[in-house]
Design an enzyme around this catalytic site. Sequence first.
Site, PDB file in Angstrom:
ATOM      1  N   ASP A   1      81.741 101.630 -24.089  1.00  0.00           N
ATOM      2  CA  ASP A   1      82.238 100.368 -23.542  1.00  0.00           C
ATOM      3  C   ASP A   1      83.756 100.413 -23.568  1.00  0.00           C
ATOM      4  O   ASP A   1      84.358 101.038 -24.460  1.00  0.00           O
ATOM      5  CB  ASP A   1      81.730  99.178 -24.361  1.00  0.00           C
ATOM      6  CG  ASP A   1      81.768  97.883 -23.567  1.00  0.00           C
ATOM      7  OD1 ASP A   1      80.693  97.368 -23.219  1.00  0.00           O
ATOM      8  OD2 ASP A   1      82.877  97.376 -23.304  1.00  0.00           O
TER       9      ASP A   1
ATOM     10  N   LYS B   1      71.804  89.814  -6.580  1.00  0.00           N
ATOM     11  CA  LYS B   1      72.940  89.557  -5.680  1.00  0.00           C
ATOM     12  C   LYS B   1      73.233  90.751  -4.766  1.00  0.00           C
ATOM     13  O   LYS B   1      74.039  90.653  -3.840  1.00  0.00           O
ATOM     14  CB  LYS B   1      74.176  89.183  -6.494  1.00  0.00           C
ATOM     15  CG  LYS B   1      74.033  87.823  -7.180  1.00  0.00           C
ATOM     16  CD  LYS B   1      75.211  87.502  -8.068  1.00  0.00           C
ATOM     17  CE  LYS B   1      75.071  86.105  -8.653  1.00  0.00           C
ATOM     18  NZ  LYS B   1      73.876  85.933  -9.508  1.00  0.00           N
TER      19      LYS B   1
ATOM     20  N   ASN C   1      69.373  86.055 -12.810  1.00  0.00           N
ATOM     21  CA  ASN C   1      70.216  85.566 -13.901  1.00  0.00           C
ATOM     22  C   ASN C   1      69.471  85.647 -15.236  1.00  0.00           C
ATOM     23  O   ASN C   1      68.265  85.437 -15.295  1.00  0.00           O
ATOM     24  CB  ASN C   1      70.609  84.109 -13.647  1.00  0.00           C
ATOM     25  CG  ASN C   1      71.443  83.963 -12.390  1.00  0.00           C
ATOM     26  OD1 ASN C   1      72.647  84.078 -12.419  1.00  0.00           O
ATOM     27  ND2 ASN C   1      70.786  83.727 -11.260  1.00  0.00           N
TER      28      ASN C   1
ATOM     29  N   ILE D   1      71.439  99.367 -13.837  1.00  0.00           N
ATOM     30  CA  ILE D   1      71.163  97.933 -13.951  1.00  0.00           C
ATOM     31  C   ILE D   1      71.769  97.253 -12.723  1.00  0.00           C
ATOM     32  O   ILE D   1      72.994  97.200 -12.564  1.00  0.00           O
ATOM     33  CB  ILE D   1      71.782  97.336 -15.234  1.00  0.00           C
ATOM     34  CG1 ILE D   1      71.374  98.146 -16.460  1.00  0.00           C
ATOM     35  CG2 ILE D   1      71.383  95.874 -15.375  1.00  0.00           C
ATOM     36  CD1 ILE D   1      69.898  98.241 -16.708  1.00  0.00           C
ATOM     37  N   SER D   2      70.899  96.744 -11.859  1.00  0.00           N
ATOM     38  CA  SER D   2      71.362  96.096 -10.631  1.00  0.00           C
ATOM     39  C   SER D   2      71.119  94.587 -10.720  1.00  0.00           C
ATOM     40  O   SER D   2      70.858  94.052 -11.794  1.00  0.00           O
ATOM     41  CB  SER D   2      70.674  96.709  -9.415  1.00  0.00           C
ATOM     42  OG  SER D   2      71.283  96.263  -8.218  1.00  0.00           O
TER      43      SER D   2
ATOM     44  N   ASN E   1      83.470  93.930 -28.200  1.00  0.00           N
ATOM     45  CA  ASN E   1      82.032  93.929 -27.948  1.00  0.00           C
ATOM     46  C   ASN E   1      81.369  95.168 -28.542  1.00  0.00           C
ATOM     47  O   ASN E   1      80.290  95.090 -29.144  1.00  0.00           O
ATOM     48  CB  ASN E   1      81.751  93.879 -26.442  1.00  0.00           C
ATOM     49  CG  ASN E   1      81.943  92.490 -25.869  1.00  0.00           C
ATOM     50  OD1 ASN E   1      82.082  91.519 -26.608  1.00  0.00           O
ATOM     51  ND2 ASN E   1      81.950  92.390 -24.558  1.00  0.00           N
TER      52      ASN E   1
ATOM     53  N   VAL F   1      75.260  79.919 -16.617  1.00  0.00           N
ATOM     54  CA  VAL F   1      75.496  78.476 -16.542  1.00  0.00           C
ATOM     55  C   VAL F   1      75.132  77.745 -17.830  1.00  0.00           C
ATOM     56  O   VAL F   1      75.715  76.703 -18.139  1.00  0.00           O
ATOM     57  CB  VAL F   1      74.707  77.839 -15.369  1.00  0.00           C
ATOM     58  CG1 VAL F   1      75.229  78.323 -14.051  1.00  0.00           C
ATOM     59  CG2 VAL F   1      73.224  78.073 -15.501  1.00  0.00           C
TER      60      VAL F   1
END
Length: 633
Positions: free
Chosen positions: A327, A424, A461, A420-421, A332, A469
Amino acid sequence: MDVRTTNPQGQNTIKRLLDTYRIRQSVLVGADLCFILISFLSSMMLTGSKASYDMSNIVIPVGIYMVLHISIFTFAGCYRSLWRYAGVEEALSIVLASLIYAIPCMLLHKIAGYKYTPLFYIVNTIFIIASTGGFRLAYRTGRKLGKMNHFKYDVSNVLLVGAGTAGHVVINEIKDNPQMKKRVVGILDDDKNKTGRKIHNIKILGTTDDVAKIVEEKHVDEIIIAMANITKEGKKKIIEKCQKTKCKLKTLPGIYEIIDGKVDIKKIRDVDIEDLLGREPIKTNLKEVSDYVQGRVVLVTGGGGSIGSELCRQIATFKPKHLIIVDNYENNAYSIQQELIRKYGKALNLSTIIASVREEIRIEAIFKEYNPEVVFHAAAHKHVPLMEKSPSEAIKNNIFGTMKVAMLADKYKVRRFVLISTDKAVNPTNIMGATKRAAEMIIQTFNEKSKTEYVAVRFGNVLGSNGSVIPLFKKQIEEGGPVTITHPDIIRYFMTIPEAVGLVIQAGAMAKGGEVFILDMGEPVKILDLANNLIKLSGFEPGEDISIKFTGLRPGEKLYEELLMSEEGITSTENKKIFIGKPIDINTENFKKSLDVLKKIIDKEDIELIDSVMRQLVDTYIRPEEANKKEVI
């Protein structure tokens, strides 16, 4: 060096605790000796024993009782229990200990020449159990009443939903811990046969259909759903009924979330929006997963992010030979590293590396050193509005970063590469979605020529992820509102992070190469309904206590997302929640040319040309206004 000489404060604390313990033990022993004498004399009088009442004649028999009593009670642990928390087990220990030494007392009395009737020993044992047990119970009750009196103000009235084992535990814990400032005023249960009965002297007042009436009658402040074995759908229905009141809602986790199925009061939590999804947790086929992860060297790019860190958590449970977290954000990466070290220690061979997938030389050095066998590529820029403002960054990371990692996977003979797609990527209306679609196309082209099996997993999501959200809505509610929504008709698919990641790993196990796996996200959720539910769960009324404000669609945002392009078609798999989209034919030569042109534009930071080239590269990339003209399902 002796610790006791260097820490006088700690030494004094330990001494005080030991002194307190000894005092309590001495009080219990002294009280028991008094009770033995009183019980002995009372039993003689009640049973009409012929033995003399002269004290000189009862010293020895009473002494035998006392010695055996103290010895057996000590052995049985009756002087070690904390009687403020005493329950059935402690009471049984007193009964058993008292019964155990009754017969030896009888034999020793006969040997010493004292003859008492069998009835005397029965009555005496009953008196001893009642007096010693009663003294301890009185202490426990007095302590509880004292604490209740101390915390008698600002007590919250609680209505409990569930008259089973979980409800029993919750009531006990609330009664035993008055500092929680809660008082259970009634119970609801949908088993009508239980109505009118009591648990710990608290009445079952009716079913959940009566919740509004009971809340008003009993002035309820808080509702706790204590039903560990209930299905997600069942819990959703109950929550919807309780939401009509303005009470604060709390719940015990489902039985699958509780370790070994044990109910624990500490696990009571606020009702979350996840509880309203109304479906059971999606389960992963552990056998399939372990076959390609266990004993393998596994590399996770973006391993510190929401999805990446959960990937690392779940992969660690399958005992990989080596887990490598990559990363570019050190906070993180450090966080997930420390979490895994705390949980697994040296049992997990773990390496955490700070690096960007955009730096080919750096990433190649990692591949060369560790030779990963399985790669999960989760590193990506994903925030739609931010990427609209910085399209070149999205392209550098999501397209060329993916290309570099995919190329190295081929070069170093990685067995499987999982991208990982996102939903969207389907008919994208923004640069983020378009770059993720391009990433899918990249791994498809690599799969055609490489021995590495390249696959993509596409989902919507995830609840609670960075930038989603739910955390935003919660923060806005805490601040008193308003809750902001871009459009009243906007809908999205939702899944929990562990569910999504579990399916990602399993999809990787099914891979043959070239597939785009699509996760069944259930029914789409209207964001307005999500906001209303979250406001109600927080104990407020939408539009009255917390307002909702519509801010207009953001750049690149569409009203609804799709999981599948019309050209793709769909194939089912053994897992009912995982489908395979039929790969769309790609003109590899044209695709490479467009990528070359895009690379030159990005290198020159010629932002104005990006949009037109991206639309050539991803021919399904459409304007938001075109997508939003379609009828919302």
